[in-house]
Design a protein around this motif. Structure first.
Motif, PDB file in Angstrom:
ATOM      1  N   ILE A 186      50.155  42.066  42.420  1.00 50.26           N
ATOM      2  CA  ILE A 186      48.847  42.312  41.771  1.00 50.26           C
ATOM      3  C   ILE A 186      48.674  43.804  41.462  1.00 50.26           C
ATOM      4  N   CYS A 187      48.686  44.617  42.481  1.00 48.49           N
ATOM      5  CA  CYS A 187      48.504  46.057  42.257  1.00 48.49           C
ATOM      6  C   CYS A 187      49.883  46.664  41.992  1.00 48.49           C
ATOM      7  N   TYR A 199      40.003  53.464  41.748  1.00 50.73           N
ATOM      8  CA  TYR A 199      40.978  53.739  40.672  1.00 50.73           C
ATOM      9  C   TYR A 199      40.512  53.070  39.381  1.00 50.73           C
ATOM     10  N   LEU A 200      40.095  51.825  39.521  1.00 49.64           N
ATOM     11  CA  LEU A 200      39.678  51.069  38.345  1.00 49.64           C
ATOM     12  C   LEU A 200      38.455  51.710  37.677  1.00 49.64           C
ATOM     13  N   ARG A 214      45.489  53.566  45.183  1.00 48.97           N
ATOM     14  CA  ARG A 214      44.673  53.154  44.043  1.00 48.97           C
ATOM     15  C   ARG A 214      43.245  52.856  44.493  1.00 48.97           C
ATOM     16  N   CYS A 256      37.109  49.013  43.778  1.00 48.80           N
ATOM     17  CA  CYS A 256      38.291  49.878  43.613  1.00 48.80           C
ATOM     18  C   CYS A 256      37.939  51.150  42.835  1.00 48.80           C
ATOM     19  N   CYS A 306      44.206  44.076  37.389  1.00 48.53           N
ATOM     20  CA  CYS A 306      42.876  44.367  37.941  1.00 48.53           C
ATOM     21  C   CYS A 306      41.885  43.221  37.718  1.00 48.53           C
TER      22      CYS A 306
HETATM   23  S1  SF4 Z   1      41.499  46.724  41.013  1.00 46.50           S
HETATM   24 FE1  SF4 Z   1      42.381  48.448  42.094  1.00 46.50          FE
HETATM   25  S2  SF4 Z   1      43.413  47.553  43.861  1.00 46.50           S
HETATM   26 FE2  SF4 Z   1      43.017  45.905  42.391  1.00 46.50          FE
HETATM   27  S3  SF4 Z   1      44.881  45.771  41.162  1.00 46.50           S
HETATM   28 FE3  SF4 Z   1      43.478  47.132  40.103  1.00 46.50          FE
HETATM   29  S4  SF4 Z   1      44.052  49.164  40.788  1.00 46.50           S
HETATM   30 FE4  SF4 Z   1      44.949  47.733  42.244  1.00 46.50          FE
END
Ligand code: SF4
Length: 291
Positions: free
Chosen positions: A151-152, A170-171, A109, A168, A159
């Motif tokens: 968390i992830c 992915y976010l 991610r 991040c 997030c």
């Molecule tokens: S921000 Fe990125 S690393 Fe953090 S929980 Fe969300 S997807 Fe996972």
């Protein structure tokens, strides 16, 4: 014990083992049937066999201590890269990561790359200066796994609470790389034929043709084909049994008989000193309903 198994299932087994065997030496003196008997119900019995073989080696060759090199640890039966890294990190606090499913997802991610496209060894090695900044590496290994679990998470990652959310990928991305889907469940069909005695016994053999059940005590088991089944065998029930990614569709048959084929031995339906895997126990329970 925890491989493919939930913590709450493992706890009573772990307690039983550590209460009965306080040292590696005492555990190394038991035989395979004894460890399998203690492992009964936990499944994936190869783990028990490998554990015993590893402990015997540790006692004999390494003065009952875990060796310190990756090569020696990996040479222990059943130990691959993941376990070797985890052991050296947890026990000797070495700067290593145990890359399980949770950790893979965090990296995948964070980098927004499918996990099968990531060379984890390389990524860890390139980033070791940034990753291993603590002298409590054993805690860091555990923390990263927990971070992935809490968390992830696989679904709905948290997030907004994540300490990595500013960087991040992915976010931020509109084209999110999804992690690999779980292995497909394969359905297989079997007929199981049980010789049963009026004394509440069942005949079991370790000689069967089914690869993933090799060397286990079982009744006669055959892949379901279109062959007709002799009228001597009475149908008891149909049920499903899951083993790893296999879903076994089973037709269970029985016949009362005092004569059994050569490689079979009689076993009690409810009280066995010998190890009986959960797969067979389920059959024993079904057969018990005949009495
Ligand atoms: S921000 Fe990125 S690393 Fe953090 S929980 Fe969300 S997807 Fe996972």
């Amino acid at each position: 014990m925890l491989q493919q198994t939930q913590v709450k299932t493992v706890i009573p087994y772990f307690k039983k083992f550590t209460k009965k065997y306080r040292t590696l030496e005492s555990l190394s003196r038991i035989n395979e049937n004894q460890i399998l008997k203690m492992w009964e119900g936990l499944g994936y019995y190869r783990r028990a066999r490998n554990l015993l073989a590893s402990i015997k080696l540790l006692v004999k060759k390494h003065k009952s201590k875990l060796p310190k090199t990756f090569k020696e640890v990996k040479a222990l039966p059943g130990v691959g890269n993941y376990t070797a890294n985890a052991l050296l990190g947890f026990i000797y606090n070495e700067p290593r990561l145990a890359v399980d499913g949770n950790v893979k997802r965090v990296f995948s991610r964070y980098l927004n790359k499918k996990d099968e496209k990531i060379n984890f060894e390389r990524v860890i090695s390139i980033n070791k200066r940034n990753l291993f900044i603590t002298n409590r590496n054993s805690d860091f290994i555990e923390a990263l796994m927990e971070f992935g679990a809490l968390i992830c998470k696989p679904k709905d990652p948290k997030c907004s609470q994540c300490c990595l959310n500013k960087s991040c990928k992915y976010l931020k991305s509109s084209n999110k790389a999804e992690t690999k889907k779980r292995k497909k469940i394969k359905i297989m069909n079997y007929n199981i034929f049980c010789y049963v005695s009026k004394k509440k016994k069942i005949a079991l053999t370790k000689e069967n043709e089914i690869k993933f059940l090799k060397n286990f005590n079982l009744p006669l088991i055959k892949e379901m084909k279109n062959n007709s089944i002799s009228k001597d065998w009475k149908f008891l029930k149909n049920y499903r049994n899951s083993i790893s990614n296999l879903s076994l569709n089973i037709n269970l048959y029985y016949k009362f008989s005092n004569k059994i084929p050569k490689s079979y031995n009689w076993h009690s339906l409810n009280n066995n000193k010998e190890f009986i895997p959960s797969f067979t126990k389920r059959i024993l329970n079904q057969i018990s309903t005949l009495f």
